[in-house]
Design a protein around this motif. Structure first.
Motif, PDB file in Angstrom:
ATOM      1  N   VAL A  92      -1.982 -11.290  -3.232  1.00 44.65           N
ATOM      2  CA  VAL A  92      -1.649 -10.703  -4.534  1.00 44.65           C
ATOM      3  C   VAL A  92      -0.199 -10.277  -4.617  1.00 44.65           C
ATOM      4  O   VAL A  92       0.505 -10.580  -5.588  1.00 44.65           O
ATOM      5  CB  VAL A  92      -2.572  -9.504  -4.827  1.00 44.65           C
ATOM      6  N   ALA A  93       0.258  -9.594  -3.569  1.00 43.34           N
ATOM      7  CA  ALA A  93       1.589  -8.984  -3.609  1.00 43.34           C
ATOM      8  C   ALA A  93       2.632  -9.711  -2.800  1.00 43.34           C
ATOM      9  O   ALA A  93       3.822  -9.410  -2.886  1.00 43.34           O
ATOM     10  CB  ALA A  93       1.493  -7.528  -3.139  1.00 43.34           C
ATOM     11  N   GLU A 144       0.897   0.618  -6.355  1.00 43.88           N
ATOM     12  CA  GLU A 144       1.886   1.110  -7.311  1.00 43.88           C
ATOM     13  C   GLU A 144       1.361   1.149  -8.739  1.00 43.88           C
ATOM     14  O   GLU A 144       1.899   1.878  -9.580  1.00 43.88           O
ATOM     15  CB  GLU A 144       3.161   0.263  -7.260  1.00 43.88           C
ATOM     16  N   SER A 145       0.309   0.366  -9.034  1.00 52.16           N
ATOM     17  CA  SER A 145      -0.169   0.304 -10.408  1.00 52.16           C
ATOM     18  C   SER A 145      -1.632  -0.114 -10.458  1.00 52.16           C
ATOM     19  O   SER A 145      -2.185  -0.620  -9.473  1.00 52.16           O
ATOM     20  CB  SER A 145       0.660  -0.692 -11.221  1.00 52.16           C
ATOM     21  N   ARG A 146      -2.215   0.078 -11.628  1.00 51.99           N
ATOM     22  CA  ARG A 146      -3.576  -0.371 -11.858  1.00 51.99           C
ATOM     23  C   ARG A 146      -3.671  -1.888 -11.749  1.00 51.99           C
ATOM     24  O   ARG A 146      -4.661  -2.417 -11.232  1.00 51.99           O
ATOM     25  CB  ARG A 146      -4.043   0.079 -13.245  1.00 51.99           C
ATOM     26  N   GLY A 171      -6.052   2.956  -7.481  1.00 53.24           N
ATOM     27  CA  GLY A 171      -6.674   3.030  -6.158  1.00 53.24           C
ATOM     28  C   GLY A 171      -7.925   2.192  -6.045  1.00 53.24           C
ATOM     29  O   GLY A 171      -8.561   1.830  -7.037  1.00 53.24           O
ATOM     30  N   LEU A 172      -8.290   1.866  -4.810  1.00 52.55           N
ATOM     31  CA  LEU A 172      -9.536   1.190  -4.490  1.00 52.55           C
ATOM     32  C   LEU A 172     -10.311   2.022  -3.483  1.00 52.55           C
ATOM     33  O   LEU A 172      -9.738   2.646  -2.590  1.00 52.55           O
ATOM     34  CB  LEU A 172      -9.273  -0.210  -3.915  1.00 52.55           C
ATOM     35  N   ILE A 175       0.846  -1.191   0.000  1.00 48.11           N
ATOM     36  CA  ILE A 175       0.000   0.000   0.000  1.00 48.11           C
ATOM     37  C   ILE A 175       0.881   1.240   0.000  1.00 48.11           C
ATOM     38  O   ILE A 175       1.690   1.446   0.903  1.00 48.11           O
ATOM     39  CB  ILE A 175      -0.934   0.020   1.226  1.00 48.11           C
ATOM     40  N   GLN A 176       0.711   2.076  -1.011  1.00 44.87           N
ATOM     41  CA  GLN A 176       1.484   3.313  -1.075  1.00 44.87           C
ATOM     42  C   GLN A 176       0.924   4.391  -0.161  1.00 44.87           C
ATOM     43  O   GLN A 176       1.676   5.161   0.442  1.00 44.87           O
ATOM     44  CB  GLN A 176       1.520   3.833  -2.514  1.00 44.87           C
ATOM     45  N   GLU A 177      -0.400   4.437  -0.071  1.00 45.75           N
ATOM     46  CA  GLU A 177      -1.023   5.479   0.752  1.00 45.75           C
ATOM     47  C   GLU A 177      -2.478   5.094   1.028  1.00 45.75           C
ATOM     48  O   GLU A 177      -3.132   4.479   0.191  1.00 45.75           O
ATOM     49  CB  GLU A 177      -0.989   6.822   0.020  1.00 45.75           C
TER      50      GLU A 177
END
Length: 394
Positions: free
Chosen positions: A391-392, A335-337, A363-364, A320-322
């Protein structure tokens, strides 16, 4: 059901979620096989008190027994309209005491554009980059053209775009500007919060130039940010306020609200300067009034700070970036779609419904009903983190 949906229902994209809804209750949507999903979208900030709220349903049933559509908007005195407008005026104050009911958010934008032109005698507008105000032609013209114009142009001329939170861009607001349209929180842009100094500077610039300040609270209204209306949270005084989505308690309803001096321009020279057949439908107004009464008398607003803290503290992962937002409207940025979409799909399989944004791809959306409990929200955060891990990776 799925075959008929894709065959006979016009699609809005090639990536429809296609969730099969049999019934809905509280924070849950149920499929025909009994499967359920936690609704983190609230119908895009519509079902603020969740699904099937008993007080709203009771109001709908009671009004349905009286009458539905006796006359086009403005030509008959209907108790649900009058009561709702009176109640809205009581919580919004003297500058926002006259209500024009319509059907949807985009229609409020169209109405406000016409009012602003007529009242000021000007024709130019200012909006923000990454803004979204709807998909009718005028509303689309006020939205960020980088993601809305493909094949639909030319859109309306005379619109200048400023950067959100960029005070240095406010020189574009001039004596030729009829109105400035702004979302208090940029919803489709990924829950971008305003700097208070930016909002105050816009308000002051509008006062200096005579431009009207039109505040779009179509998503942020009715407790979504933790205040009843977001402009109250940020100490902004709109000349025109736009409401929709949750305004109708789950039924179609929109409104542009101002003072009589401003809205009177559409009633004469010529009369019927703005008309709507189903605007302010009595069923929708009855449902909306029940919503507003419950928000004012209940503990929903006072419970939001604790729920907000849960999201910030428990929705954490290196991928999670933010986590950006306020109240119960958040964007979780990756970081990406591709990562965001993979998390969304995994969440769907695990019984959580979320969705992305129109103006950003990575984003979600986290906008659960205000009625979600702290325990339910903790569960949501744990499940979302599990989805991200799958996922990550760790």
């Amino acid at each position: 059901m799925e075959q008929q949906f894709f065959r006979h229902i016009a699609q809005t994209s090639d990536e429809s979620i296609g969730i099969p809804v049999e019934r809905a209750e509280g924070i849950y949507l149920y499929g025909p096989d009994g499967r359920r999903w936690i609704d983190l979208i609230s119908g895009i900030c519509v079902s603020n008190l969740g699904h099937g709220d008993p007080d709203i349903l009771q109001a709908i049933h009671a009004q349905a027994d009286r009458y539905l559509h006796p006359m086009v908007y403005g030509e008959a005195m209907m108790s649900p309209q009058i009561q709702y407008a009176t109640q809205l005026a009581s919580v919004l104050g003297d500058k926002l005491d006259t209500v024009y009911f319509v059907n949807s958010g985009a229609e409020t934008v169209e109405g406000a554009m016409k009012v602003a032109k007529k009242y000021t005698g000007r024709s130019r507008f200012v909006s923000c980059k990454k803004a979204y105000h709807g998909s009718t032609h005028g509303a689309m013209s006020l939205s960020d053209k980088s993601s809305t114009d493909h094949g639909y142009g030319p859109l309306l001329p005379g619109i200048d775009f400023i950067r959100f939170n960029a005070i240095e861009d406010l020189s574009l607001i001039t004596e030729d500007t009829a109105a400035v349209f702004i979302e208090i929180v940029q919803g489709a842009g990924g829950m971008v919060l305003p700097q208070p100094s930016f909002l105050q500077a816009i308000q002051e610039r509008c006062h200096q130039t005579g431009a009207l300040l039109v505040v779009d609270e179509i998503q942020t209204g009715f407790g979504r940010t933790g205040a009843l209306f977001a402009h109250q949270l940020f100490d902004v005084s709109p000349d025109i306020l736009l409401l929709a989505k949750s305004l109708g308690g789950g039924l179609p309803l929109g409104a542009f609200i101002s003072r009589a001096e401003i809205l009177d321009v559409i009633r004469r020279s010529p009369p019927l300067g703005f008309i709507t057949t189903f605007g302010g439908h009595p069923l929708s107004c009855a449902a909306g009034l029940a919503l507003l009464n419950k928000l004012e008398s209940g503990s929903f607003l006072s419970s939001i700070p604790a729920k907000e803290k849960i999201i910030v503290q428990h929705l954490q992962h290196p991928a999670i970036q933010e986590v950006r937002g306020v109240g119960l409207m958040y964007a979780v940025l990756f970081e990406s779609r591709d990562v965001a979409e993979a998390v969304r799909k995994q969440a769907y399989e695990m019984g959580i419904l979320t969705i992305g944004f129109l103006q950003i791809e990575n984003g979600l959306r986290i906008c659960p009903p205000l009625s979600i409990t702290e325990e339910e929200l903790l569960l949501v955060c744990r499940l979302l983190v599990q989805c991200i891990e799958q996922v990550a990776g760790e």
